[in-house]
Every structure is written in structure tokens, then in C-alpha cells.
Design a protein around this motif. Structure first.
Motif, short mmCIF file in Angstrom:
data_model
loop_
_atom_site.label_atom_id
_atom_site.label_comp_id
_atom_site.label_asym_id
_atom_site.label_seq_id
_atom_site.Cartn_x
_atom_site.Cartn_y
_atom_site.Cartn_z
N THR A 138 32.35 42.73 40.74
CA THR A 138 33.28 43.10 41.81
C THR A 138 34.21 41.93 42.08
O THR A 138 33.83 40.77 41.91
CB THR A 138 32.54 43.47 43.11
OG1 THR A 138 31.76 42.35 43.55
CG2 THR A 138 31.63 44.67 42.89
N LYS A 188 42.06 50.18 45.24
CA LYS A 188 40.93 49.84 44.39
C LYS A 188 41.23 50.25 42.95
O LYS A 188 41.86 51.28 42.72
CB LYS A 188 39.66 50.53 44.88
CG LYS A 188 39.17 50.01 46.23
CD LYS A 188 37.83 50.62 46.60
CE LYS A 188 37.32 50.04 47.91
NZ LYS A 188 35.99 50.58 48.30
N THR A 190 39.67 49.78 38.60
CA THR A 190 38.62 49.35 37.68
C THR A 190 39.24 48.63 36.50
O THR A 190 40.12 49.17 35.82
CB THR A 190 37.80 50.54 37.17
OG1 THR A 190 37.19 51.22 38.28
CG2 THR A 190 36.70 50.08 36.20
N ASN A 204 32.69 46.72 33.09
CA ASN A 204 33.67 46.99 34.14
C ASN A 204 33.55 46.03 35.31
O ASN A 204 32.47 45.50 35.60
CB ASN A 204 33.50 48.42 34.67
CG ASN A 204 33.77 49.47 33.62
OD1 ASN A 204 34.62 49.27 32.75
ND2 ASN A 204 33.06 50.59 33.69
N GLU A 206 34.96 46.14 39.40
CA GLU A 206 35.66 46.89 40.44
C GLU A 206 36.47 45.91 41.28
O GLU A 206 35.93 44.98 41.87
CB GLU A 206 34.66 47.65 41.31
CG GLU A 206 33.78 48.63 40.54
CD GLU A 206 34.58 49.70 39.83
OE1 GLU A 206 35.64 50.11 40.36
OE2 GLU A 206 34.16 50.11 38.72
N THR A 208 39.18 45.19 44.38
CA THR A 208 39.77 45.66 45.63
C THR A 208 40.92 44.74 46.01
O THR A 208 40.75 43.52 46.08
CB THR A 208 38.73 45.67 46.77
OG1 THR A 208 37.65 46.53 46.40
CG2 THR A 208 39.36 46.18 48.07
#
Length: 288
Positions: A138, A188, A190, A204, A206, A208
């Protein structure tokens, strides 16, 4: 194992196993290959052995001694690379004969037939990537900022470690070929790293993207100069940090710092004060 134009003697006392090969013909040769890191040649010697020449892998080496005796070490080579080597012994004289009778190599070495072409090692199989991971799963970025994602590929012996980077929405955040993520608008997205060697592995992250927070804090910068004067400037936190950065490099980019001031005296609406680096004695920041 040995290619030779030399003749095998019958039973002869004084030589190894009593059955050596010999020659008294000019330019007669013996050739053999072996694997290992050393070689020793033992034979009967006489004063005419100086007419014998030995080469290893094409390089001529010393062959001797030349006194008349049996089972004498006439050639030794150690410290060789552990691989296949070629030895050629050539007799260039006539009269006395040359009679090698024993060859000593590494215990785990091997004598090889010189007429056989060495096998070419097979090319290693195409090693595929077995593991793909990113340093972050993330990521939170402020709009207009960027950060690099790092892909780790295993095994080290993988033939193709190239990574393809993609974004699920490049209008929110894009990614370049090196994994640098650039935040463009809030939302957001990916970011995907994918192998290109056929292993079809993906990883991946993620991301933001938020509006970049604006720091509106301010402070009073108070400078004391070599003349004893005190100069005060009402600045934002970023302006103060910019001044300190200039001070840290000792004014190398320019010898003075500019402070732009709003002035409402008469016809004057702005003023720029120049403070020389060498004039600054100390400074204080009062935040508010």
C-alpha cells in the motif's frame, strides 16, 4: 588414450611395468589429453634427452634432466586450471632414443583420447522467475508527489528479470518503466508489476492519492549580523526552511540571501533586503 608414432618395447628392466614406448626417429610425437591440475612425466633419461620437447596446451615447457638413469622425473607442472589439457612430446633428435614410461596426474583426473572432440557443455535451461514481490503493498501519496516502488525478483539466476509496470488509472497515478509512481489527482489506483519472461507472475500495490496538505505555519526569523544589527522577517515555514538550506551550503550558490518585504511607506510598495552570508553571526526562529 594416447596417440603416438612411437614403438612399444618388449619387456625392459628398469622401467615402469617393464613395457615402455620409445622412438629414435626425428619429429616423432606422443600426444595425450588429461583432466586435472597437475601432470608428472617419468622415464629413463640419457644425455640426448635434451632433444625432446614437451608442450602443454600449446606452450613449450622444460624437459629434463639429462643424466643417464631409470625412472626419473623429467617433467612436472602443477597449479593448472582444473580442466582438459593437451600434452605433446616431440623427439627432434636421432641416435639415443626417448623412452617415457609413466604419467602421473591428479587422483581424480582422467586420461582422455585426443582423437575425441571434447563435449560442449549444454547451455543452462532458461531459468524463469519464481518469486516477485514489491517493497510496499500500500502507498499513500499527496497530489503532485511521487515515490518509487521496488520489485524483488527470485531466483538470482533468472534469465530475464525485466518488469512491466502498469497503472489501473493513469489519470489518478501513473508509473514509469522504473516503478516510479506519480500522483496526479485524488483517488485510488492499483499499480501492477508483471514479469516478462513467460512466468506470468504479478505483484500489486494499492495507491491512495490525497490532496497535499498545506502547511500554513509561520515564524519570525531573527538574524544578528556582524554589525550587531538585528533583522526580523515574518516568513512561512517553507521560506524559513529555504533560508536554512541556503545557510547550510554556506551560500555557495550565491553569497547573499534576498528577503522581499511588503512596504507601504509613501510611494514604496515593496523592498528587498540582501543579507550577505559572511555578515550573519546567528539567527533565531520563533514559530507561531
Amino acid at each position: 588414450m594416447i596417440s603416438s608414432t612411437w614403438t612399444r618395447l618388449g619387456s625392459t628392466s628398469g622401467v615402469y611395468k617393464s613395457v615402455p614406448r620409445y622412438t629414435n626417429k626425428a619429429d616423432a610425437t606422443v600426444r595425450f589429453d588429461f583432466t586435472g591440475t597437475k601432470i608428472r612425466i617419468i622415464q629413463r633419461t640419457n644425455i640426448d634427452n635434451k632433444k625432446a620437447h614437451v608442450t602443454i596446451d600449446g606452450v613449450e615447457e622444460t624437459f629434463g634432466p639429462f643424466k643417464n638413469q631409470f625412472q626419473t622425473l623429467v617433467y612436472e607442472k602443477t597449479g593448472l586450471e582444473n580442466k582438459r589439457h593437451t600434452v605433446v612430446i616431440t623427439w627432434s633428435g636421432s641416435g639415443y632414443s626417448n623412452t617415457p614410461d609413466a604419467i602421473d596426474i591428479d587422483e581424480n583426473g582422467e586420461l582422455l583420447d585426443p582423437s575425441e572432440t571434447p563435449e560442449t557443455p549444454e547451455e543452462p535451461d532458461n531459468v524463469l522467475v519464481e518469486s516477485l514481490k514489491l517493497n510496499k503493498e500500500t502507498l499513500e501519496l499527496g497530489k503532485g508527489t511521487s515515490e518509487a516502488l521496488i520489485a524483488s525478483v527470485l531466483p538470482e539466476s533468472a534469465a530475464n528479470k525485466n518488469i512491466k509496470w502498469t497503472s489501473s488509472d493513469s489519470e489518478i497515478a501513473s508509473v514509469d518503466d522504473s516503478g516510479n509512481v506519480i500522483a496526479k489527482s485524488t483517488g485510488k489506483v492499483t499499480i501492477t508489476a508483471e514479469t516478462t519472461d513467460g512466468s506470468n507472475l504479478k505483484a500489486n500495490a494499492e495507491v491512495t492519492v490525497k490532496e497535499e496538505e498545506v502547511d500554513n505555519s509561520k515564524g519570525i526569523l531573527k538574524l544578528t549580523t556582524t554589525t550587531g544589527d538585528l533583522h526580523e522577517y515574518d516568513l512561512t515555514k517553507k521560506e524559513i526552511e529555504k533560508f536554512i538550506s541556503w545557510l547550510n551550503i554556506k551560500g555557495e550558490d550565491k553569497p547573499y540571501y534576498e528577503f522581499k518585504l511588503n512596504v507601504t511607506t509613501g510611494n514604496i510598495h515593496s523592498r528587498t533586503e540582501y543579507i550577505m552570508y559572511d555578515e550573519i553571526v546567528s539567527f533565531v526562529v520563533d514559530e507561531y
